[in-house]
Enzyme design. Structure first.
Site, PDB file in Angstrom:
ATOM      1  N   PHE A   1      11.367  -0.758 -13.221  1.00 15.91           N
ATOM      2  CA  PHE A   1      10.968  -1.493 -14.412  1.00 15.91           C
ATOM      3  C   PHE A   1       9.451  -1.530 -14.519  1.00 15.91           C
ATOM      4  O   PHE A   1       8.747  -1.692 -13.516  1.00 15.91           O
ATOM      5  CB  PHE A   1      11.525  -2.917 -14.370  1.00 15.91           C
ATOM      6  CG  PHE A   1      13.026  -2.958 -14.350  1.00 15.91           C
ATOM      7  CD1 PHE A   1      13.754  -2.827 -15.512  1.00 15.91           C
ATOM      8  CD2 PHE A   1      13.708  -3.091 -13.151  1.00 15.91           C
ATOM      9  CE1 PHE A   1      15.136  -2.839 -15.490  1.00 15.91           C
ATOM     10  CE2 PHE A   1      15.093  -3.102 -13.118  1.00 15.91           C
ATOM     11  CZ  PHE A   1      15.809  -2.975 -14.293  1.00 15.91           C
ATOM     12  N   ALA A   2       8.961  -1.381 -15.743  1.00 13.57           N
ATOM     13  CA  ALA A   2       7.517  -1.379 -16.001  1.00 13.57           C
ATOM     14  C   ALA A   2       7.204  -2.484 -16.995  1.00 13.57           C
ATOM     15  O   ALA A   2       7.394  -2.332 -18.201  1.00 13.57           O
ATOM     16  CB  ALA A   2       7.072  -0.015 -16.535  1.00 13.57           C
TER      17      ALA A   2
ATOM     18  N   PRO B   1      -2.433  -3.897 -17.045  1.00 15.29           N
ATOM     19  CA  PRO B   1      -3.746  -4.170 -16.446  1.00 15.29           C
ATOM     20  C   PRO B   1      -4.382  -5.449 -16.960  1.00 15.29           C
ATOM     21  O   PRO B   1      -5.146  -6.097 -16.246  1.00 15.29           O
ATOM     22  CB  PRO B   1      -4.570  -2.938 -16.839  1.00 15.29           C
ATOM     23  CG  PRO B   1      -3.562  -1.843 -16.992  1.00 15.29           C
ATOM     24  CD  PRO B   1      -2.344  -2.514 -17.570  1.00 15.29           C
ATOM     25  N   GLY B   2      -4.059  -5.855 -18.182  1.00 16.87           N
ATOM     26  CA  GLY B   2      -4.669  -7.039 -18.767  1.00 16.87           C
ATOM     27  C   GLY B   2      -4.039  -8.349 -18.367  1.00 16.87           C
ATOM     28  O   GLY B   2      -4.518  -9.413 -18.753  1.00 16.87           O
TER      29      GLY B   2
ATOM     30  N   ARG C   1       7.100 -14.636  28.472  1.00 12.84           N
ATOM     31  CA  ARG C   1       5.676 -14.463  28.760  1.00 12.84           C
ATOM     32  C   ARG C   1       5.180 -15.529  29.740  1.00 12.84           C
ATOM     33  O   ARG C   1       5.344 -16.731  29.498  1.00 12.84           O
ATOM     34  CB  ARG C   1       4.882 -14.550  27.453  1.00 12.84           C
ATOM     35  CG  ARG C   1       3.383 -14.431  27.606  1.00 12.84           C
ATOM     36  CD  ARG C   1       2.955 -13.036  28.016  1.00 12.84           C
ATOM     37  NE  ARG C   1       1.517 -12.861  27.872  1.00 12.84           N
ATOM     38  CZ  ARG C   1       0.853 -11.825  28.327  1.00 12.84           C
ATOM     39  NH1 ARG C   1       1.492 -10.857  28.966  1.00 12.84           N
ATOM     40  NH2 ARG C   1      -0.442 -11.729  28.136  1.00 12.84           N
TER      41      ARG C   1
ATOM     42  N   GLN D   1       2.639 -27.064  25.365  1.00 13.49           N
ATOM     43  CA  GLN D   1       2.915 -27.960  24.250  1.00 13.49           C
ATOM     44  C   GLN D   1       2.522 -27.351  22.908  1.00 13.49           C
ATOM     45  O   GLN D   1       3.230 -27.521  21.908  1.00 13.49           O
ATOM     46  CB  GLN D   1       2.186 -29.296  24.445  1.00 13.49           C
ATOM     47  CG  GLN D   1       2.559 -30.343  23.408  1.00 13.49           C
ATOM     48  CD  GLN D   1       1.941 -31.697  23.713  1.00 13.49           C
ATOM     49  OE1 GLN D   1       1.226 -31.847  24.690  1.00 13.49           O
ATOM     50  NE2 GLN D   1       2.232 -32.687  22.875  1.00 13.49           N
TER      51      GLN D   1
ATOM     52  N   GLY E   1       0.025 -13.042  20.366  1.00  7.03           N
ATOM     53  CA  GLY E   1      -1.306 -12.537  20.666  1.00  7.03           C
ATOM     54  C   GLY E   1      -1.497 -11.127  20.124  1.00  7.03           C
ATOM     55  O   GLY E   1      -1.012 -10.787  19.048  1.00  7.03           O
TER      56      GLY E   1
ATOM     57  N   GLU F   1       6.490 -11.650  -8.791  1.00  8.90           N
ATOM     58  CA  GLU F   1       7.474 -12.576  -9.366  1.00  8.90           C
ATOM     59  C   GLU F   1       6.858 -13.936  -9.683  1.00  8.90           C
ATOM     60  O   GLU F   1       7.533 -14.959  -9.709  1.00  8.90           O
ATOM     61  CB  GLU F   1       8.692 -12.758  -8.433  1.00  8.90           C
ATOM     62  CG  GLU F   1       9.504 -11.514  -8.202  1.00  8.90           C
ATOM     63  CD  GLU F   1      10.237 -11.026  -9.446  1.00  8.90           C
ATOM     64  OE1 GLU F   1      10.186 -11.725 -10.474  1.00  8.90           O
ATOM     65  OE2 GLU F   1      10.838  -9.956  -9.391  1.00  8.90           O
TER      66      GLU F   1
END
Length: 375
Positions: free
Chosen positions: A120-121, A125-126, A263, A274, A334, A358
């Site tokens: 769907f298009a 741009p505006g 870990r 904690q 990490g 959306e």
């Protein structure tokens, strides 16, 4: 916590097995840096079709599963726990359900049979957050057809599409009135496409319509009624975005728990710290809160009640929530969470965009929800 009925639990279990068998191996390949193609997704797609997961919202007379929104969201949530989710077929707009004759043969049957794909298009741009008023692409009647001129941008799925459904103004009125939807074949000489790379390795496209000629049968849903017809599916799409976010958040939470237990740092498991416990518990609470809210709102929609505000609420809050959960998951992992060899890095990119498409968070908060509350 929200508890599905037995039928929905059966559907979720089915999707879980299909994803484990067909999609998780693809996730492993993607994390190794392989570029996946439509052919790679084909086995899972066919398995889903054989299992009856085809045209999930389509009426049964069109060969669809005709599932209620709650079931569709449960399927989406389970499916998007995987970085390479199943791709279901039979996707058409609700205003195409009633097409007949040549229009049905050209624009419905091939998509239901998975012989063709669509995109769907709408966005230009505006303007993106206010698409109805921003539509300046114009279609002018010419003999027994139309000539389309204008530009669209951020169009996803164009690479895999055969037909583009484009929104163009056919009358001078601003807003939704006077906007029609046209089906334009991808090989139309008046359609020019430019790829636009995005976060997360995605590619969208800018589409230029330069005296793009289509015949009269390419008008879908009637002249001037295209945009309004398409908007009927918008609420469900916003719910779907929320369900995707919930699935991703749940997978991130599970990854946090598993990694924290394994870990060892400062002579103890990471799960004993904690700060880590706080991040894990906060994530679990947020996921449960949003799941309860989403399915309660979906039940309202399934009862036939107006749920447009709820759809905006779910889209807005779930995409904000998953961003926080992903961030915590990366913090706990990490450096291991910052590599594209982990799904966390991919989701970090993907979900940043989800807070925009959306409808951006701010639009839902101030134009959809606040306007309704203060009316």
């Amino acid at each position: 916590m929200y508890d599905f009925n037995e039928e929905t639990r059966t559907l979720v279990d089915l999707v879980r097995r299909l994803v484990a068998d067909n999609q998780m191996p693809l996730e492993t390949r993607k994390l190794r840096g392989e570029r996946l193609t439509q052919a790679d997704y084909a086995p899972g797609r066919e398995a889903a079709r054989k299992a009856g997961l085809w045209g999930l919202d389509l009426p049964s007379e069109l060969g669809g599963a005709q599932l209620p929104l709650v079931d569709r969201l449960a399927i989406t949530e389970e499916n998007f726990k995987c970085l390479t989710p199943l791709r279901f077929g039979g996707d058409i707009l609700s205003n195409m359900f009633h097409l007949q004759g040549e229009q049905k043969a050209r624009y419905v049957d091939p998509f239901l049979a998975d012989a063709k794909a669509l995109c769907f298009a709408q966005t230009e741009p505006g303007g993106g957050a206010d698409p109805a008023r921003a539509v300046s692409t114009y279609a002018k009647r010419d003999g027994d057809g139309w000539v389309i001129n204008g530009s669209k941008i951020w169009i996803s799925s164009f690479d895999d599409a055969d037909t583009v459904f484009v929104f163009a103004r056919t009358a001078k009125e601003r807003g939704a009135d006077g906007i029609s939807m046209f089906a334009v074949e991808k090989d139309n000489p008046g359609l020019i496409a430019r790829p636009v790379p995005m976060l997360g390795g995605f590619t969208t496209h800018q589409l230029t319509f330069d005296n793009c000629r289509v015949d009269d049968i390419a008008v879908i849903g009637g002249e001037g009624a295209g945009f309004k017809g398409a908007q009927q599916a918008l609420s469900a799409a916003r719910f779907e975005v929320g369900a995707r976010a919930l699935g991703i958040a749940q997978r991130c939470y599970e990854m946090m728990v598993e990694y924290a237990k394994q870990r060892v740092v400062f002579e103890g498991a990471l799960s004993e710290k904690q700060a880590v416990q706080s991040m894990i518990v906060d994530s679990w609470i947020e996921i449960q809160q949003h799941r309860l809210m989403m399915y309660a709102c979906a039940e309202k929609a399934d009862r036939g009640e107006d749920s447009r505000v709820e759809a905006g609420l779910i889209k807005m809050t779930c995409t904000e929530m998953v961003s926080r959960v992903i961030d915590r998951a990366i913090q706990i992992h990490g450096a291991a969470g910052c590599t594209y060899e982990s799904p966390l890095a991919h989701w970090y990119d993907h979900q940043r965009m989800a807070r925009i498409y959306e409808g951006p968070t701010e639009v839902h908060k101030f134009r959809v929800i606040a306007r309704r509350l203060l009316a």
